[in-house]
Write a protein that holds these residues in place. Structure first.
Motif, PDB file in Angstrom:
ATOM      1  N   LEU A 194      42.313  47.533  48.440  1.00 50.72           N
ATOM      2  CA  LEU A 194      42.649  46.650  49.559  1.00 50.72           C
ATOM      3  C   LEU A 194      43.728  47.286  50.417  1.00 50.72           C
ATOM      4  O   LEU A 194      44.652  47.919  49.902  1.00 50.72           O
ATOM      5  CB  LEU A 194      43.142  45.298  49.040  1.00 50.72           C
ATOM      6  CG  LEU A 194      42.240  44.574  48.035  1.00 50.72           C
ATOM      7  CD1 LEU A 194      42.895  43.270  47.616  1.00 50.72           C
ATOM      8  CD2 LEU A 194      40.861  44.339  48.626  1.00 50.72           C
ATOM      9  N   VAL A 195      43.632  47.096  51.725  1.00 52.86           N
ATOM     10  CA  VAL A 195      44.646  47.585  52.658  1.00 52.86           C
ATOM     11  C   VAL A 195      45.638  46.451  52.893  1.00 52.86           C
ATOM     12  O   VAL A 195      45.261  45.356  53.311  1.00 52.86           O
ATOM     13  CB  VAL A 195      44.004  48.050  53.978  1.00 52.86           C
ATOM     14  CG1 VAL A 195      45.075  48.535  54.945  1.00 52.86           C
ATOM     15  CG2 VAL A 195      42.988  49.155  53.707  1.00 52.86           C
ATOM     16  N   LEU A 196      46.911  46.721  52.637  1.00 55.04           N
ATOM     17  CA  LEU A 196      47.935  45.675  52.614  1.00 55.04           C
ATOM     18  C   LEU A 196      49.158  46.059  53.434  1.00 55.04           C
ATOM     19  O   LEU A 196      49.435  47.246  53.646  1.00 55.04           O
ATOM     20  CB  LEU A 196      48.381  45.412  51.169  1.00 55.04           C
ATOM     21  CG  LEU A 196      47.299  45.173  50.113  1.00 55.04           C
ATOM     22  CD1 LEU A 196      47.929  45.150  48.726  1.00 55.04           C
ATOM     23  CD2 LEU A 196      46.572  43.875  50.397  1.00 55.04           C
ATOM     24  N   HIS A 243      46.746  41.373  43.145  1.00 57.10           N
ATOM     25  CA  HIS A 243      46.363  39.962  43.028  1.00 57.10           C
ATOM     26  C   HIS A 243      47.566  39.014  43.112  1.00 57.10           C
ATOM     27  O   HIS A 243      47.578  38.060  43.908  1.00 57.10           O
ATOM     28  CB  HIS A 243      45.604  39.757  41.726  1.00 57.10           C
ATOM     29  CG  HIS A 243      45.107  38.362  41.521  1.00 57.10           C
ATOM     30  ND1 HIS A 243      44.114  37.804  42.283  1.00 57.10           N
ATOM     31  CD2 HIS A 243      45.491  37.399  40.642  1.00 57.10           C
ATOM     32  CE1 HIS A 243      43.887  36.570  41.886  1.00 57.10           C
ATOM     33  NE2 HIS A 243      44.701  36.299  40.888  1.00 57.10           N
ATOM     34  N   ALA A 244      48.575  39.239  42.293  1.00 51.18           N
ATOM     35  CA  ALA A 244      49.725  38.325  42.260  1.00 51.18           C
ATOM     36  C   ALA A 244      50.503  38.372  43.564  1.00 51.18           C
ATOM     37  O   ALA A 244      50.929  37.329  44.089  1.00 51.18           O
ATOM     38  CB  ALA A 244      50.636  38.668  41.082  1.00 51.18           C
ATOM     39  N   ALA A 245      50.713  39.575  44.114  1.00 52.20           N
ATOM     40  CA  ALA A 245      51.467  39.704  45.366  1.00 52.20           C
ATOM     41  C   ALA A 245      50.768  38.988  46.508  1.00 52.20           C
ATOM     42  O   ALA A 245      51.414  38.369  47.365  1.00 52.20           O
ATOM     43  CB  ALA A 245      51.667  41.184  45.695  1.00 52.20           C
ATOM     44  N   LEU A 246      49.437  39.033  46.535  1.00 50.34           N
ATOM     45  CA  LEU A 246      48.681  38.306  47.554  1.00 50.34           C
ATOM     46  C   LEU A 246      48.818  36.799  47.360  1.00 50.34           C
ATOM     47  O   LEU A 246      49.034  36.052  48.321  1.00 50.34           O
ATOM     48  CB  LEU A 246      47.205  38.715  47.496  1.00 50.34           C
ATOM     49  CG  LEU A 246      46.826  40.040  48.159  1.00 50.34           C
ATOM     50  CD1 LEU A 246      45.421  40.449  47.740  1.00 50.34           C
ATOM     51  CD2 LEU A 246      46.918  39.926  49.673  1.00 50.34           C
ATOM     52  N   ALA A 247      48.674  36.366  46.115  1.00 52.07           N
ATOM     53  CA  ALA A 247      48.744  34.936  45.838  1.00 52.07           C
ATOM     54  C   ALA A 247      50.104  34.353  46.190  1.00 52.07           C
ATOM     55  O   ALA A 247      50.211  33.193  46.618  1.00 52.07           O
ATOM     56  CB  ALA A 247      48.415  34.674  44.368  1.00 52.07           C
ATOM     57  N   GLN A 306      36.770  40.277  33.700  1.00 53.84           N
ATOM     58  CA  GLN A 306      36.082  39.623  34.796  1.00 53.84           C
ATOM     59  C   GLN A 306      36.570  40.158  36.129  1.00 53.84           C
ATOM     60  O   GLN A 306      37.700  40.628  36.253  1.00 53.84           O
ATOM     61  CB  GLN A 306      36.304  38.113  34.726  1.00 53.84           C
ATOM     62  CG  GLN A 306      35.819  37.462  33.442  1.00 53.84           C
ATOM     63  CD  GLN A 306      34.307  37.546  33.288  1.00 53.84           C
ATOM     64  OE1 GLN A 306      33.566  37.471  34.275  1.00 53.84           O
ATOM     65  NE2 GLN A 306      33.841  37.733  32.065  1.00 53.84           N
ATOM     66  N   PRO A 307      35.701  40.100  37.179  1.00 55.79           N
ATOM     67  CA  PRO A 307      36.112  40.568  38.507  1.00 55.79           C
ATOM     68  C   PRO A 307      37.334  39.822  39.017  1.00 55.79           C
ATOM     69  O   PRO A 307      37.535  38.632  38.743  1.00 55.79           O
ATOM     70  CB  PRO A 307      34.883  40.288  39.372  1.00 55.79           C
ATOM     71  CG  PRO A 307      33.740  40.234  38.414  1.00 55.79           C
ATOM     72  CD  PRO A 307      34.302  39.672  37.145  1.00 55.79           C
ATOM     73  N   VAL A 308      38.182  40.552  39.759  1.00 56.16           N
ATOM     74  CA  VAL A 308      39.358  39.964  40.380  1.00 56.16           C
ATOM     75  C   VAL A 308      38.982  39.494  41.772  1.00 56.16           C
ATOM     76  O   VAL A 308      38.281  40.185  42.517  1.00 56.16           O
ATOM     77  CB  VAL A 308      40.491  41.010  40.467  1.00 56.16           C
ATOM     78  CG1 VAL A 308      41.689  40.438  41.206  1.00 56.16           C
ATOM     79  CG2 VAL A 308      40.897  41.458  39.077  1.00 56.16           C
ATOM     80  N   HIS A 309      39.425  38.295  42.129  1.00 55.80           N
ATOM     81  CA  HIS A 309      39.162  37.759  43.458  1.00 55.80           C
ATOM     82  C   HIS A 309      40.453  37.831  44.266  1.00 55.80           C
ATOM     83  O   HIS A 309      41.360  37.011  44.074  1.00 55.80           O
ATOM     84  CB  HIS A 309      38.658  36.317  43.356  1.00 55.80           C
ATOM     85  CG  HIS A 309      37.398  36.200  42.554  1.00 55.80           C
ATOM     86  ND1 HIS A 309      36.170  36.632  43.008  1.00 55.80           N
ATOM     87  CD2 HIS A 309      37.185  35.725  41.304  1.00 55.80           C
ATOM     88  CE1 HIS A 309      35.246  36.407  42.085  1.00 55.80           C
ATOM     89  NE2 HIS A 309      35.846  35.875  41.030  1.00 55.80           N
TER      90      HIS A 309
END
Length: 308
Positions: A170-172, A251-255, A302-305
């Motif tokens: 992902l580009v962040l 994942h956590a940083a996005l959430a 499982q896949p990460v969303h």
């Protein structure tokens, strides 16, 4: 003595060791579940096959000859080795038990694999796991690794691949960075921004994006290059620029809103993403300890969303 002739008297060797250790034909016979005379005949056959006297028999006691002492020492070692071999075989049949060696890339192991392995160890108390965390290419056959996790759709010769989950880069950027820099509406706009490249290969500073039939190549530049995904994420959060990070790391940083995903309608096309596969030797007789870990990993990873 020829090897095949010696193998023919292995039972006799066991009988001799039992007699020598107990000092009695009667005790050895009870241990073997036979009569004392049968044990005596077995020892006699061993002496005849070896051509030496192993015991000095008297009415009161048994004494080992010098040769008997040497045969006792080696016989004990051979019996112990046979018992050890049988214990090894136990790890390949019946209930899962024994050691399984696993290798995985650092970030994948830290964020995804570790929790699953801890759960596995709780579920299977007789199975031990040796985890080798390494980003370098691991040769499972040469290095004695049972299971290797790797981003690949093309397993090496002699290996089987079980798909685990797709990994996406992902580009962040951080909200603070975006607030103080020009908006990013298309991949071409990256040329006006500070970008954090991976830097392992010369092509890592050339980013490709695809959307349907469209593709765009952009050469990026920035002040910081680092090939560690968690360190790259920290630099992005610190406002140093725009960077790519695996979805499971971000994942956590996005959430929590510490970073924002950019160009979500575009796919960042890079060698550092794809299907995370579980590689293992192709065999119809995989040990139960390996089979249960394979099934556990396939079921639990499982896949990460990543979200928006």
């Amino acid at each position: 003595m020829r090897t095949d002739a010696f193998l023919a008297v292995m039972h006799e060797l066991v009988a001799f060791v039992r007699v020598a250790e107990s000092g009695s034909f009667s005790v050895a016979a009870r241990q073997q579940g036979v009569t004392p005379s049968a044990i005596s005949r077995q020892v006699a056959r061993l002496e005849k096959a070896m051509g030496i006297s192993l015991l000095q028999r008297t009415t009161r006691q048994l004494r080992l000859t010098e040769a008997g002492l040497a045969v006792l020492e080696h016989g004990r070692a051979m019996i112990a080795a046979a018992q050890s071999t049988l214990r090894v075989a136990e790890g390949h049949v019946g209930a899962p038990k024994g050691l399984v060696r696993v290798s995985a890339p650092k970030a994948f192991a830290r964020h995804l694999l570790q929790p699953v392995l801890l759960d596995f160890l709780r579920c299977y108390p007789e199975v031990d796991v040796h985890l080798l965390v390494a980003d370098r290419p691991v040769d499972p056959l040469r290095e004695g690794i049972d299971l290797v996790i790797r981003l690949t759709d093309d397993p090496p010769q002699g290996m089987v691949a079980r798909a685990l989950l797709p990994v996406q880069q992902l580009v962040l950027a951080s909200p603070a960075y975006l607030a103080s820099h020009p908006p990013l509406r298309s991949p071409e706009d990256l040329m006006g921004h500070s970008c954090l490249a991976i830097g392992e290969q010369a092509c890592d500073s050339r980013w490709r994006f695809t959307r349907g039939q469209d593709s765009v190549d952009v050469t990026v530049a920035g002040r910081y290059t680092v090939n560690h995904s968690e360190m790259r994420l920290e630099a992005i959060e610190a406002g140093l620029g725009i960077g790519c990070v695996p979805d499971f790391v971000a994942h956590a940083a996005l959430a929590e809103g510490r970073v924002v995903r950019l160009l979500p309608e575009w796919t960042f096309d890079t060698n550092y993403q794809g299907m995370a596969s579980l590689l293992f030797a192709s065999s119809r007789h995989a040990a139960p300890k390996v089979r249960v870990l394979i099934d556990h990993l396939v079921a639990r990873l499982q896949p990460v969303h990543p979200g928006p």
